[in-house]
Design an enzyme around this catalytic site. Structure first.
Site, PDB file in Angstrom:
ATOM      1  CB  CYS A   2       1.716 -25.461  -5.198  1.00  0.00           C
ATOM      2  SG  CYS A   2       0.274 -24.490  -5.611  1.00  0.00           S
ATOM      3  NE  ARG A  27       6.741 -24.584  -1.875  1.00  0.00           N
ATOM      4  CZ  ARG A  27       7.394 -23.434  -1.898  1.00  0.00           C
ATOM      5  NH1 ARG A  27       8.338 -23.211  -1.008  1.00  0.00           N
ATOM      6  NH2 ARG A  27       7.135 -22.540  -2.808  1.00  0.00           N
ATOM      7  CD1 TRP A  74      -2.269 -22.530   0.663  1.00  0.00           C
ATOM      8  CD2 TRP A  74      -2.165 -20.980  -0.946  1.00  0.00           C
ATOM      9  NE1 TRP A  74      -2.675 -21.324   1.192  1.00  0.00           N
ATOM     10  CE2 TRP A  74      -2.626 -20.358   0.239  1.00  0.00           C
ATOM     11  CE3 TRP A  74      -2.022 -20.194  -2.091  1.00  0.00           C
ATOM     12  CZ2 TRP A  74      -2.928 -19.009   0.304  1.00  0.00           C
ATOM     13  CZ3 TRP A  74      -2.328 -18.849  -2.015  1.00  0.00           C
ATOM     14  CH2 TRP A  74      -2.784 -18.271  -0.819  1.00  0.00           C
ATOM     15  CG  ASN A 100       4.532 -22.455  -6.478  1.00  0.00           C
ATOM     16  OD1 ASN A 100       3.499 -21.914  -6.092  1.00  0.00           O
ATOM     17  ND2 ASN A 100       5.715 -22.212  -5.948  1.00  0.00           N
ATOM     18  N   GLY A 101       2.520 -20.876  -8.723  1.00  0.00           N
ATOM     19  CA  GLY A 101       2.541 -19.479  -9.159  1.00  0.00           C
ATOM     20  C   GLY A 101       1.190 -19.097  -9.716  1.00  0.00           C
ATOM     21  CD  GLU A 455       5.972 -13.253  15.640  1.00  0.00           C
ATOM     22  OE1 GLU A 455       5.543 -12.479  14.762  1.00  0.00           O
ATOM     23  OE2 GLU A 455       6.170 -14.466  15.428  1.00  0.00           O
ATOM     24  CE  LYS A 459       3.933 -16.897  14.782  1.00  0.00           C
ATOM     25  NZ  LYS A 459       5.094 -16.494  14.036  1.00  0.00           N
ATOM     26  CD  GLU A 462       0.994 -17.816  11.388  1.00  0.00           C
ATOM     27  OE1 GLU A 462       1.641 -17.403  12.370  1.00  0.00           O
ATOM     28  OE2 GLU A 462       1.503 -17.977  10.276  1.00  0.00           O
ATOM     29  CG  HIS A 478      -5.829   7.087  22.561  1.00  0.00           C
ATOM     30  ND1 HIS A 478      -6.194   8.365  22.886  1.00  0.00           N
ATOM     31  CD2 HIS A 478      -4.600   6.893  23.112  1.00  0.00           C
ATOM     32  CE1 HIS A 478      -5.220   8.941  23.590  1.00  0.00           C
ATOM     33  NE2 HIS A 478      -4.248   8.063  23.745  1.00  0.00           N
ATOM     34  CE  LYS A 575       8.176 -21.681   7.344  1.00  0.00           C
ATOM     35  NZ  LYS A 575       7.919 -20.955   8.608  1.00  0.00           N
TER      36      LYS A 575
HETATM   37  C1  AGP Z   1       4.523 -16.155  10.368  1.00  0.00           C
HETATM   38  O1  AGP Z   1       4.176 -17.053  11.344  1.00  0.00           O
HETATM   39  C2  AGP Z   1       3.826 -16.250   9.111  1.00  0.00           C
HETATM   40  N1  AGP Z   1       3.648 -17.532   8.637  1.00  0.00           N
HETATM   41  C3  AGP Z   1       4.069 -15.167   8.077  1.00  0.00           C
HETATM   42  O2  AGP Z   1       3.624 -13.984   8.650  1.00  0.00           O
HETATM   43  C4  AGP Z   1       5.490 -14.960   7.522  1.00  0.00           C
HETATM   44  O3  AGP Z   1       6.323 -14.450   8.519  1.00  0.00           O
HETATM   45  C5  AGP Z   1       5.419 -14.015   6.320  1.00  0.00           C
HETATM   46  O4  AGP Z   1       4.637 -14.604   5.323  1.00  0.00           O
HETATM   47  C6  AGP Z   1       6.769 -13.631   5.774  1.00  0.00           C
HETATM   48  O5  AGP Z   1       7.483 -14.726   5.321  1.00  0.00           O
HETATM   49  P1  AGP Z   1       9.032 -14.640   4.991  1.00  0.00           P
HETATM   50  O6  AGP Z   1       9.742 -14.342   6.267  1.00  0.00           O
HETATM   51  O7  AGP Z   1       9.374 -15.972   4.421  1.00  0.00           O
HETATM   52  O8  AGP Z   1       9.211 -13.523   4.014  1.00  0.00           O
END
Ligand code: AGP
Length: 580
Positions: A2, A27, A74, A100-101, A455, A459, A462, A478, A575
């Site tokens: 959060c 966040r 969150w 947060n946590g 990647e 992306k 996500e 395979h 994030k």
């Molecule tokens: C990437 O687009 C993501 N949001 C996610 O996979 C991110 O890279 C991952 O959570 C790791 O985060 P960090 O690099 O802050 O450790």
């Protein structure tokens, strides 16, 4: 995961907190709230929804007072709704907290409080903390000692800010969740990250593990949570400007950050990595650990090292690291984390440290948790990244990885490669229209293209919610080939390198089953075999990853927008992932 912000000073707190919590909305964005100590006591306004929606409906900025806290949530415990939104208060309404946590022992603590007559109004783990402080105060402690005593009973992770009626103070503390104190003139701040405070100050003290701070308008005092002793702290000065965290005319942060890459990669390439290089050359074994996009940078380290230097190293997903890795005192663990706060990565490092390994951290955030456990830190220097989808920090991670592995090479071509790829925006927008209605998209590549294919798939899934998977081209036959039917899009990363003819074979396999091939290439042979082709500039094959990743980022962005999704805030994600 959060966002938290607290303010104490001489200005109207609600206005400062509103702006700050907007910056932190990446966040967590399912509900929002604010508590201000007004002349009539602590006033809490909160609800489910985005910051702007809730702030407008609840008229946040009509609250008067110069001390307060705000939170964007969150959800971890309890659905997103008004009751579960923070701030939470005690039974008297004289204590308000934001958290947060995850409080792991909240049920046990809550049951004990309930027996004493405390009534809870939410399903969250967080609310009990306000009641714990209330309870300690009833036993005669002042707020500070009640705060300290309550924190010491918590298991799990927390960044907490507390407001007590009539006290011109914010009490803040952290364990395994980020919290940074911002030092102003006649005013002070506490927030989940620096971007929320950049407009007001550039001097910061990141709270350390098991530390707390008491903020008053005239100063901040720091204490250890373990023994309550006062701590001396040296503030750090950060050069980021507030504009760096603004959209700057782009429709979304993600698009801005994709464009930012051509500038920030210069900064990353200019980073001094000599101390890190010394650590690398001294180590017998190298493990690289990370999550998500950062893990793809870790894989690039592994692939480049073994292909060009003949040196094998392991890239391990951080959440798996404690279960499969065996580091020892001759192991160097390289942790890659944009935020420097990812709980899975932190746990992997804790495990490696216990076994005596040395830690090298690659991160974008000065003073983040990862920097405190590392023996050596390399900063990515990408500027703040706000969009949940990592883009510019990935190319910065790659730039640093290349510098670490090939210290003598000249990589000055990289910014131009990125700038050239950005020119593909219009044609990529058209391709996005072709795939926006599809259910599945496959990405294939070989060699250095594999981590980039992964990647690209991450992306896309996500932020567009389209199912996307990546495979080494040779793996199709395979199993995954059975999924290739008429019109299924396959994005083939087929630059002219030593794998190009094998990729040509894979493209033909896909076409023979009716698959729709969109290729990234710099050869006419691949182009001829593809349904759609994105031409890459002819560059040193070692640098193809930089040329390929940018079109894939743009593709994910435009598919997301075409599907009516906000790419900056994909559902269920955050994030900075500070829970395991
Ligand atoms: C990437 O687009 C993501 N949001 C996610 O996979 C991110 O890279 C991952 O959570 C790791 O985060 P960090 O690099 O802050 O450790």
């Amino acid at each position: 995961m959060c966002g938290i912000i607290g303010y104490v000073g001489g200005r109207k707190a609600s206005e400062i907190l509103y702006k700050g919590i907007r910056t932190l909305e990446y966040r967590g964005y399912d509900s929002v709230g604010m508590a201000i100590d007004t002349q009539k006591g602590i006033e809490v306004r909160k609800d489910k929804g985005s910051v702007d929606e809730v702030a407008a409906a609840m008229q946040f900025t009509s609250m008067d007072g110069s001390v307060g806290v705000s939170h964007s949530r969150w959800a971890t415990h309890g659905v997103p709704c008004k009751e579960n939104a923070h701030p939470h208060t005690d039974c008297t309404g004289k204590i308000a907290i934001v958290h947060n946590g995850v409080i792991e022992n909240y049920q046990e603590l809550g049951e004990a409080l309930a027996k004493k007559g405390h009534k809870f109004s939410s399903e969250t783990d967080s609310e009990i903390f306000a009641h714990m402080v209330e309870d300690e105060k009833k036993q005669g402690k002042d707020t500070f000692h009640a705060f300290l005593a309550s924190l010491n009973k918590l298991k799990g992770s927390f960044a907490i800010a507390l407001l007590a009626e009539g006290e011109r103070r914010i009490y803040a503390a952290r364990k395994n969740s980020p919290l940074v104190i911002g030092l102003g003139k006649g005013e002070n701040f506490a927030a989940s990250d620096m971007t929320a405070m950049l407009e007001h100050t550039k001097d910061f003290v990141p709270l350390g593990e098991m530390e707390c701070a008491v903020l008053e308008p005239g100063g901040v005092k720091f204490y250890s949570l373990l023994d309550g002793k006062e701590l001396k702290k040296t503030p750090m000065h950060v050069d980021w400007s507030p504009e760096m965290a603004e959209k700057g005319g782009y429709a979304h942060f993600m698009l801005k950050e994709i464009y930012d890459q051509k500038h920030f990669v210069y900064e990353s390439l200019a980073t001094d990595v000599s101390a890190a290089n010394a650590l690398i050359s001294k180590s017998r074994d190298i493990h690289i650990t990370a999550c998500g996009t950062s893990y793809h940078a870790a894989l690039m380290f592994k692939y480049l090292s073994s292909k060009y230097l003949g040196k094998t190293c392991d890239a391990v997903i951080a959440s798996e690291y404690p279960f499969i890795a065996s580091p020892d005192k001759d192991t160097l663990v390289i942790a890659i984390s944009q935020s420097g706060e990812t709980a899975d990565t932190m746990k992997a490092l804790e495990f490696a440290k216990e076994k005596g390994a040395k830690i090298l951290a690659l991160t974008n955030v000065v003073g983040s948790s990862i920097t405190r456990v590392a023996d050596e830190v390399v900063y990515l220097n990408s500027g703040p990244e706000v969009s949940v989808a990592a883009t510019k920090t990935f190319t910065s991670q790659l730039a640093v990885v290349y510098k670490l592995l090939f210290p003598g090479n000249d990589f000055s071509e990289i910014p131009k490669i990125i700038a050239d790829s950005l020119q593909k925006e219009v044609e990529i927008k058209k391709i996005a229209e072709m795939i926006k209605g599809k259910q599945d998209v496959f990405f294939i590549g070989r060699g250095l293209s594999v981590p980039i294919a992964m990647e690209g798939a991450l992306k896309l899934k996500e932020i567009s919610y389209i199912h996307a998977e990546a495979y080494p081209g040779g793996e199709l036959k395979h199993g995954p080939l059975s999924l290739i039917t008429e019109g299924v899009p396959v994005i083939a990363l087929a630059p002219s390198d030593d794998s190009v003819y094998k990729m040509l074979g894979n493209i033909r396999e896909v076409r023979a089953r009716g698959g729709f091939v969109i290729s990234l290439n710099n050869s006419s042979e691949i182009e001829k075999e593809s349904n759609v082709s994105i031409k890459l500039s002819s560059v040193d094959p070692m640098l193809h990853p930089f040329a390929m990743v940018v079109p894939l980022q743009l593709l994910a962005y435009y598919v997301s927008v075409a599907r009516g999704i906000n790419p900056d805030r994909p559902r269920n994600l955050a994030k900075s992932v500070t829970v395991e």
